[in-house]
Design a protein around this motif. Structure first.
Motif, PDB file in Angstrom:
ATOM      1  N   TRP A  41      -7.096   1.821  -2.736  1.00  0.00           N
ATOM      2  CA  TRP A  41      -7.654   0.386  -2.474  1.00  0.00           C
ATOM      3  C   TRP A  41      -9.034   0.634  -3.359  1.00  0.00           C
ATOM      4  N   MET A  78       0.872  -1.264  -0.027  1.00  0.00           N
ATOM      5  CA  MET A  78      -0.009  -0.087  -0.031  1.00  0.00           C
ATOM      6  C   MET A  78       0.873   1.272  -0.145  1.00  0.00           C
ATOM      7  N   ILE A  97      -1.633  -5.624  -5.119  1.00  0.00           N
ATOM      8  CA  ILE A  97      -2.725  -5.295  -3.918  1.00  0.00           C
ATOM      9  C   ILE A  97      -3.872  -5.990  -3.974  1.00  0.00           C
TER      10      ILE A  97
END
Length: 303
Positions: free
Chosen positions: A286, A230, A249
């Motif tokens: 995200w 991240m 991710i």
């Protein structure tokens, strides 16, 4: 350039104004990605600072000392080599800013010893966590001006680059490299928040991130993997070839069963993470990573 050479060969060669001029030249070469020329100027700067009596001799002009150190760190990261100078005022800064509590008393934080990365990285991690706790505090007991903010980050960067250069960690992708590079990128992303466009290229640092991301450890180190990806993903978010972070991710969250931003954020806050600087870019990263999966309900704290 002739004027510059004349000045540097004259009686003002070691004056503050001459040092400032060389720092500006290094910055210009960095902007143009002329790193060989920048390194030549940096070696000249090293000689002048040595003649002055070392980096500590610049204490009388504190902003200039920080400019020299910042230029040194940036060039080290671009070249992958060790820094020319070293400055660590963290012990004094910790006392001044009251960073004297145990960082692992922070709810949910992790102890670096859990990852067996050695005492040097453990101590750096501890200081970074103290810094984050201060920055995240709703009520601060001390004020931190911009120069103090920069000096904390410079001290941390120098210690990280003294421990291992980027060339060294790039060629040895292991748990130490992941921990070390994660701390380096976190610190740099904090350092450059006042220059979000990162007009000086740090392609080598981005390449190191991609190389080290291929080292995946599992079990009790899953959370470290996720935090590393991240902070690395935030760093390369605007790079043309930064899609590798999104894909990795996505795979990591699926493997670890992380399905909401709240879950993700609770893991990230176990590690160095400054809410005011990293929450929004973290949330944006995200959502991009989850874009091609099934629709997931996200909740962002404070929204």
């Amino acid at each position: 350039m002739n004027e510059v050479q004349m000045r540097l060969s004259g009686p003002d060669a070691i004056a503050d104004s001459s040092i400032s001029m060389i720092v500006s030249l290094i910055s210009q070469e960095q902007l143009g990605n002329q790193l060989e020329n920048a390194e030549i100027h940096a070696r000249g700067l090293q000689q002048i600072v040595r003649l002055r009596g070392g980096i500590s001799s610049l204490e009388g002009n504190f902003p200039l000392a920080l400019q020299v150190c910042k230029s040194d760190i940036m060039l080290s990261l671009q070249l992958g080599k060790s820094t020319i100078f070293f400055r660590d005022n963290m012990p004094d800064l910790a006392t001044q800013q009251e960073l004297i509590f145990d960082p692992f008393m922070i709810p949910g934080s992790v102890a670096s010893g859990y990852y067996h990365v050695g005492s040097t990285l453990q101590k750096i991690f501890s200081d970074v966590m103290r810094f984050c706790a201060m920055m995240n505090a709703e009520i601060r007991t001390t004020s931190l001006d911009f120069l103090g903010f920069e000096e904390i980050l410079i001290s941390i960067c120098y210690r990280l680059l003294k421990f291992r250069s980027l060339n060294e960690l790039k060629n040895n992708p292991d748990i130490h490299s992941m921990f070390h590079l994660g701390l380096t990128v976190f610190t740099m992303s904090t350092f450059l928040q006042f220059d979000r466009h990162k007009i000086i290229s740090h392609r080598f640092l981005s390449t190191c991130l991609q190389e080290v991301s291929r080292f995946q450890s599992y079990g009790n180190q899953d959370h470290l993997n996720f935090w590393f990806l991240m902070v690395g993903g935030i760093w390369v978010a605007n790079d043309e070839d930064g899609d590798w972070a999104i894909c990795t991710i996505r795979e990591t969250t699926h493997r670890q069963g992380i399905t909401t931003w709240n879950q993700a954020r609770s893991i990230l806050c176990m590690f160095p993470w400054i809410h005011g600087l990293h929450d929004q870019p973290g949330y944006d990263l995200w959502t991009r990573a989850q874009a091609n999966q099934e629709k997931i309900e996200f909740t962002v704290p404070g929204r």
